[in-house]
Write a protein that holds these residues in place. Structure first.
Motif, short mmCIF file in Angstrom:
data_model
loop_
_atom_site.label_atom_id
_atom_site.label_comp_id
_atom_site.label_asym_id
_atom_site.label_seq_id
_atom_site.Cartn_x
_atom_site.Cartn_y
_atom_site.Cartn_z
N CYS A 120 0.83 -1.22 0.00
CA CYS A 120 0.00 0.00 0.00
C CYS A 120 0.86 1.26 0.00
CB CYS A 120 -0.93 0.00 1.21
SG CYS A 120 -2.21 -1.27 1.16
N GLY A 121 1.92 1.26 0.81
CA GLY A 121 2.80 2.43 0.82
C GLY A 121 3.49 2.65 -0.50
N THR A 122 3.93 1.56 -1.14
CA THR A 122 4.57 1.70 -2.45
C THR A 122 3.60 2.25 -3.49
OG1 THR A 122 6.00 -0.18 -1.91
CG2 THR A 122 5.86 0.46 -4.22
N VAL A 123 2.35 1.77 -3.45
CA VAL A 123 1.35 2.27 -4.39
C VAL A 123 1.10 3.76 -4.17
CG1 VAL A 123 -1.07 2.09 -5.06
CG2 VAL A 123 0.28 0.02 -4.74
N LEU A 124 0.98 4.17 -2.92
CA LEU A 124 0.75 5.60 -2.64
C LEU A 124 1.92 6.45 -3.10
CD1 LEU A 124 -0.92 5.60 0.91
CD2 LEU A 124 -1.99 6.00 -1.31
N CYS A 176 4.00 5.75 -5.52
CA CYS A 176 3.95 5.78 -6.99
C CYS A 176 2.90 6.77 -7.49
CB CYS A 176 3.69 4.39 -7.54
SG CYS A 176 5.04 3.22 -7.27
N VAL A 177 1.75 6.78 -6.81
CA VAL A 177 0.69 7.72 -7.20
C VAL A 177 1.14 9.16 -6.97
CG1 VAL A 177 -1.65 8.49 -6.67
CG2 VAL A 177 -1.16 6.05 -6.87
N VAL A 178 1.83 9.40 -5.85
CA VAL A 178 2.33 10.75 -5.57
C VAL A 178 3.35 11.17 -6.61
CG1 VAL A 178 3.68 12.10 -3.93
CG2 VAL A 178 1.82 10.68 -3.12
N THR A 179 4.24 10.25 -6.98
CA THR A 179 5.25 10.58 -7.99
C THR A 179 4.61 10.89 -9.34
OG1 THR A 179 6.82 9.12 -6.87
CG2 THR A 179 7.34 9.78 -9.12
N ALA A 180 3.63 10.08 -9.74
CA ALA A 180 2.93 10.33 -11.00
C ALA A 180 2.12 11.63 -10.94
CB ALA A 180 2.01 9.16 -11.34
N GLY A 181 1.54 11.94 -9.80
CA GLY A 181 0.77 13.16 -9.65
C GLY A 181 1.64 14.40 -9.70
N ASN A 182 2.86 14.31 -9.12
CA ASN A 182 3.77 15.45 -9.18
C ASN A 182 4.23 15.72 -10.60
OD1 ASN A 182 3.71 16.05 -6.45
ND2 ASN A 182 5.33 14.59 -5.96
N GLN A 183 4.32 14.68 -11.41
CA GLN A 183 4.73 14.89 -12.78
C GLN A 183 3.61 15.53 -13.62
OE1 GLN A 183 6.05 11.11 -14.24
NE2 GLN A 183 7.90 11.06 -12.95
N TRP A 195 0.61 15.89 -0.06
CA TRP A 195 1.42 15.78 1.14
C TRP A 195 0.89 14.67 2.06
CZ3 TRP A 195 5.99 16.84 2.89
CH2 TRP A 195 6.23 16.84 4.26
N ASP A 196 -0.43 14.58 2.19
CA ASP A 196 -1.00 13.52 3.02
C ASP A 196 -0.70 12.13 2.44
OD1 ASP A 196 -1.99 15.45 4.68
OD2 ASP A 196 -3.98 15.49 3.74
N MET A 197 -0.79 12.01 1.15
CA MET A 197 -0.48 10.73 0.52
C MET A 197 0.99 10.36 0.69
SD MET A 197 -2.70 11.01 -3.03
CE MET A 197 -2.09 9.43 -3.62
N LEU A 198 1.86 11.37 0.57
CA LEU A 198 3.29 11.12 0.74
C LEU A 198 3.61 10.65 2.16
CD1 LEU A 198 6.17 11.26 -0.40
CD2 LEU A 198 6.23 13.68 0.28
N VAL A 199 3.06 11.36 3.14
CA VAL A 199 3.30 10.98 4.53
C VAL A 199 2.72 9.59 4.84
CG1 VAL A 199 2.81 11.58 6.93
CG2 VAL A 199 3.45 13.36 5.32
N SER A 200 1.50 9.35 4.37
CA SER A 200 0.88 8.05 4.61
C SER A 200 1.66 6.92 3.94
CB SER A 200 -0.56 8.06 4.10
OG SER A 200 -1.33 9.05 4.75
N GLY A 201 2.12 7.17 2.70
CA GLY A 201 2.90 6.15 2.01
C GLY A 201 4.21 5.86 2.70
#
Length: 234
Positions: A136-140, A142-149, A157-163
C-alpha cells in the motif's frame, strides 16, 4: 561382598534409568492443556504485538475513513478499508485461538503449535500484514510521484506521509519477523545440541556402569573359582 556390590550397581543403574525429572517432564508434556502455554515469553511477545497491530491499524483505518471527502476520497477510502480489514484479520486470529483453546477441540500437537499465541500462525500473519502495508505504501508513493509529474493535487502531502509511514511500518514488521524466526531457529538448534549432549553423557554413564557390573561379576566368579580350587587341593 561381590553380591552386595552387584546389587548396589543394579540399584544405581535402575535409578539412572528411572530418573524422576525426565519422567515428570514426559508426564507434563502429555497434558494437552499445557501445550497452549509453552514458551510463555514468545506467546506474550506475539500477543502484545497483535494488540498493538489491532490498535494501530484500527485507529489508522478509522482516521482515514473519517477524513474522506467527496473531492479527494478515493485513496483514503481504499487505504482506510484495507487497514480496517487487516486489523480485523489479526483480531479474528486471536479470537479463534482463544475459542479453540477454551473448547479443547484440537488435540494435535502440530495444530496447537500452529494456532497458539506465539506459534507459527502469528509470525506468518504479522509478515503478511507487513507485506500488505509495504504494498500500500509503495502504491501511494507511486501515485504521488505520478501526480507530481502531471499536476499538484490537494492531498499530495498527506499521501506522501501516509505512504512513507506505511512503507516504513511494513518493512520494520517484515524485518522483525525475519529476525524473530532466525532467533527461534538458533535457539532450537542449541536446544537440540544440548539434548543430544545430555543423551550421550547418559549413555556413557550407563555403559560405564554396565562395564563396572560385568567386571564386578567376573571378579566375584574368579574368587569363587579360586576358593573352590583351594578346597579341592585341601
Amino acid at each position: 561382598m561381590a553380591f552386595y556390590q552387584q546389587h548396589h550397581n543394579l540399584r544405581l543403574l535402575q535409578s539412572l534409568r528411572l530418573d524422576p525429572v525426565p519422567i515428570q517432564r514426559r508426564v507434563l508434556d502429555d497434558q494437552v492443556e499445557l501445550w497452549w502455554f509453552r514458551e510463555p515469553r514468545n506467546s506474550l511477545l506475539c500477543y502484545c504485538t497483535s494488540v498493538v497491530l489491532v490498535l494501530g491499524l484500527g485507529f489508522g483505518g478509522v482516521g482515514l475513513l473519517s477524513t474522506t471527502t467527496s473531492l479527494s476520497g478515493e485513496w483514503r477510502l481504499g487505504v482506510g478499508t484495507t487497514l480496517c480489514l487487516l486489523a480485523l484479520a489479526v483480531l479474528l486470529k486471536q479470537l479463534l485461538s482463544s475459542a479453540i483453546q477454551d473448547m479443547n477441540c484440537v488435540r494435535s500437537r502440530r495444530r496447537i503449535e500452529q494456532l497458539r499465541s506465539g506459534g507459527l500462525a502469528d509470525p506468518v500473519l504479522i509478515l503478511a500484514v507487513g507485506l500488505v502495508l509495504m504494498l500500500c505504501g509503495t502504491v501511494l508513493l507511486c501515485v504521488v510521484t505520478a501526480g507530481n509529474q502531471v499536476t499538484q493535487g490537494p492531498d499530495t502531502w498527506d499521501m506522501l506521509v501516509s505512504g512513507l509511514v506505511m512503507l516504513s511500518a511494513g518493512g520494520g514488521m517484515a524485518l522483525a519477523v525475519v529476525g524473530y524466526s532466525c532467533l527461534q531457529y538458533l535457539r532450537r538448534r542449541r536446544e537440540q545440541r544440548r539434548r543430544m549432549m545430555m543423551r550421550r553423557s547418559r549413555a556413557r554413564r550407563l555403559q560405564a556402569d554396565r562395564v563396572f557390573i560385568v567386571s564386578g561379576g567376573q571378579s566375584g566368579q574368579d574368587s569363587r573359582d579360586t576358593a573352590s580350587s583351594s578346597t579341592r587341593l585341601i
